[in-house]
Design a protein around this motif. Structure first.
Motif, PDB file in Angstrom:
ATOM      1  N   TYR A  10       1.029  -1.032   0.132  1.00 51.58           N
ATOM      2  CA  TYR A  10       0.093  -0.112   0.109  1.00 51.58           C
ATOM      3  C   TYR A  10       0.840   1.352   0.128  1.00 51.58           C
ATOM      4  N   CYS A  11       2.130   1.124   0.025  1.00 49.53           N
ATOM      5  CA  CYS A  11       3.055   2.438   0.189  1.00 49.53           C
ATOM      6  C   CYS A  11       3.608   2.703  -0.868  1.00 49.53           C
ATOM      7  N   GLY A  30      12.089   5.663   5.994  1.00 51.39           N
ATOM      8  CA  GLY A  30      12.010   4.247   5.415  1.00 51.39           C
ATOM      9  C   GLY A  30      13.144   3.400   6.182  1.00 51.39           C
ATOM     10  N   GLU A  85       0.103  -1.307  11.478  1.00 54.83           N
ATOM     11  CA  GLU A  85      -0.534  -1.627  10.097  1.00 54.83           C
ATOM     12  C   GLU A  85      -2.100  -2.611  10.149  1.00 54.83           C
ATOM     13  N   LYS A 140      10.126  -6.486   7.231  1.00 56.33           N
ATOM     14  CA  LYS A 140       8.486  -6.137   7.708  1.00 56.33           C
ATOM     15  C   LYS A 140       7.606  -7.271   7.731  1.00 56.33           C
TER      16      LYS A 140
HETATM   17 FE1  SF4 Z   1       6.446   2.134   3.363  1.00 58.66          FE
HETATM   18 FE2  SF4 Z   1       7.202   1.867   5.908  1.00 58.66          FE
HETATM   19 FE3  SF4 Z   1       6.614  -0.065   4.327  1.00 58.66          FE
HETATM   20 FE4  SF4 Z   1       8.922   0.955   3.779  1.00 58.66          FE
HETATM   21  S1  SF4 Z   1       8.269  -0.114   5.652  1.00 58.66           S
HETATM   22  S2  SF4 Z   1       7.436   0.430   2.321  1.00 58.66           S
HETATM   23  S3  SF4 Z   1       8.429   3.060   4.310  1.00 58.66           S
HETATM   24  S4  SF4 Z   1       5.425   1.510   5.067  1.00 58.66           S
END
Ligand code: SF4
Ligand code: SAM
Length: 499
Positions: free
Chosen positions: A114-115, A154, A218, A235
């Motif tokens: 989504y980013c 980031g 999230e 992530k």
């Molecule tokens: Fe966006 Fe943070 Fe995901 Fe990187 S970790 S893509 S900055 S939401």
């Protein structure tokens, strides 16, 4: 260290396991769905008893939260809104705190679907601000009238904890002479929104003078999380993120900010996740979250999911989720951002929000180069819903009776974590906040307000001064004279005097 080695050493499994209770996470999908199902038909008296608990400024249990999430009756919903407003008044009175986001880097090793910053978005122009650029951006933010900001990064070796700490030092060191030339303005509190880190790295941020550390989960739903965050990325590790705030507490950062990105999964489930998160922090550290955020997903360049998710939250549901959060975690600050449209933001502030941003630029280098946001959608993370200036938003809210506070005294006077939570629950911190709100609003009106904002602001500040003079709180006989002395000195040009 090359990129692959860096990525491999970020996650420390021992710093996840130490927070599990009997080997289990505090998020249990079955129990959340079970509670949402069990309280499907809320009883009027049960709802009113729960509202009374909120009005007594007590954290609601997940079961009680589930009851409120199931209310559909329009009359009861209205009672909930009124109670939310009263809770807010009781804890935060008519104050609203402003901050500005400062994007320092859009390099990212992750690929959240989504980013706009995700690594596989080749259309995104990447940049990490140099310290000289950080200084220029900070000057531009100070010149808007801001005193606190949230720096955003980031996840990337070029914007690691050392870079974050360096950028914080640069921001704190940046100063602008006041228009009267009698003092200087600066950023007095830096909050950080950055990826989950190890305790060792979080200690670096603590030593650099972090205000609040913010990480959004999230989505609290593990299965949906896995669909949106590729497993081979940092992530992709749901638990590393889930315990980010637990590690922050262990690193000495006791103002922690949680949130969910609404629109990724069912909004009721996310509210339950946030409430469970607040409970686990209280259980393990005796301190709940300093703030909760509930950003709604916005369209992002090249992102399919941000416009087509089956879980997008409509305005009505959004109003309800804010109301329930205000009631469920009564002492915690709630943040509504410029992602939302102006009219809705104004309304939502009434339901219990305590912090917001304005004149926000979410492109890298976008404050000093004003054209970045307008002309380069490939340098911003997503699109904003409200691009008004700080002056315009302050004026509107002052007209509604809200006094803008740029107060940053709390953490500089040691009123953080459990200390501030206890004071907020007892209504004492609110009194200091009121004094500091007036002092910082005086600074703003003198230094940055337009003629119209100043006109409306003067009426409001006059009313606040009258209330302060009549406050029974001044059992300490020195407080009122000290406050009045500070007020006079600020009016004649001195800066950064706080109680
Ligand atoms: Fe966006 Fe943070 Fe995901 Fe990187 S970790 S893509 S900055 S939401
Ligand atoms: N990279 C760090 C991280 O992911 O935690 C911090 C920076 S990231 C830019 C900050 C937040 O932006 C994310 O936690 C996410 O909730 C939010 N975000 C990402 N894409 C968004 C979108 N399309 N609309 C609204 N918010 C978004």
């Amino acid at each position: 260290m090359n990129m692959k080695e860096w990525v491999q050493q970020v996650i420390k499994p021992a710093e996840i396991e130490k927070y599990l209770v009997n080997g289990k996470d505090f998020i249990d999908e079955k129990s959340i769905f079970g509670n949402l199902e069990k309280y499907r038909q809320p009883d009027k008296q049960q709802v009113r008893d729960i509202l009374q608990k909120s009005l007594d400024i007590k954290l609601l249990s997940p079961e009680e939260t589930a009851v409120l999430l199931n209310v559909e009756d329009p009359g009861l919903l209205e009672e909930m809104r009124e109670a939310a407003l009263q809770v807010k008044k009781k804890v935060y009175d008519n104050r609203i705190v402003f901050f500005a986001p400062l994007y320092c880097s859009n390099l990212c090793v992750n690929s959240c679907v989504y980013c706009g910053f995700r690594s596989d978005n080749c259309a995104e122009k990447r940049h990490v601000l140099t310290m000289e650029e950080v200084r220029r951006e900070t000057e531009a933010v100070i010149d808007e009238g801001h005193k606190r900001l949230i720096a955003v990064y980031g996840e990337h070796p070029q914007s690691d904890a050392d870079y974050i700490a360096d950028s914080m030092a640069t921001i704190y060191a940046t100063k602008r002479v006041t228009p009267t030339g009698n003092g200087f303005n600066n950023i007095r509190r830096i909050n950080i929104n950055a990826a989950p880190m190890s305790i060792e790295n979080l200690r670096k941020l603590w030593r650099a003078g972090i205000g609040t550390y913010q990480v959004f989960q999230e989505t609290y739903h593990p299965g949906r999380y896995a669909e949106l965050h590729p497993a081979n990325t940092i992530k992709g590790n749901f638990r590393w993120r889930l315990y980010a705030m637990h590690r922050a507490m262990d690193a000495g950062i006791d103002d922690v900010a949680i949130g969910a990105l609404f629109g990724l999964y069912d909004w009721r489930f996310e509210v339950m996740g946030l409430v469970h998160h607040a409970h686990d922090l209280e259980r393990q550290f005796g301190i709940g979250p300093h703030t909760i955020s509930f950003p709604r997903m916005q369209p992002a360049l090249g992102s399919f999911v941000s416009e087509n998710s089956p879980y997008l939250v409509r305005d009505d549901a959004f109003r309800r989720l804010v109301t329930v959060l205000r009631l469920a975690v009564p002492y915690t600050g709630l943040i509504v951002t410029a992602r939302e449209r102006a009219e809705l933001r104004r309304e939502i502030i009434n339901y219990g929000c305590t912090q917001t941003d304005a004149s926000s630029k979410i492109g890298i280098g976008a404050y000093s180069e004003k054209k970045v946001q307008e002309e380069n959608p490939d340098k911003v993370q997503f699109m904003l819903g409200d691009e008004r200036s700080l002056d315009e938003v302050i004026r509107e809210l002052a007209g509604d009776g809200y006094i803008t506070s740029f107060c940053t005294a709390g953490y500089r006077c040691g009123r953080t974590g459990d200390k501030i939570m206890n004071l907020l629950e007892k209504g004492v911190e609110g009194k200091f906040c009121k004094l500091n709100a007036v002092l910082t609003f005086r600074e703003y009106l003198n230094d940055y307000a337009s003629a119209e904002t100043r006109r409306i602001g003067e009426q409001l500040i006059e009313k606040e001064l009258q209330e302060i003079e009549g406050m029974s709180f001044f059992t300490d006989k020195k407080l009122l004279p000290t406050f009045l002395n500070y007020y006079k000195r600020i009016a004649s040009g001195e800066r950064d005097l706080y109680m």
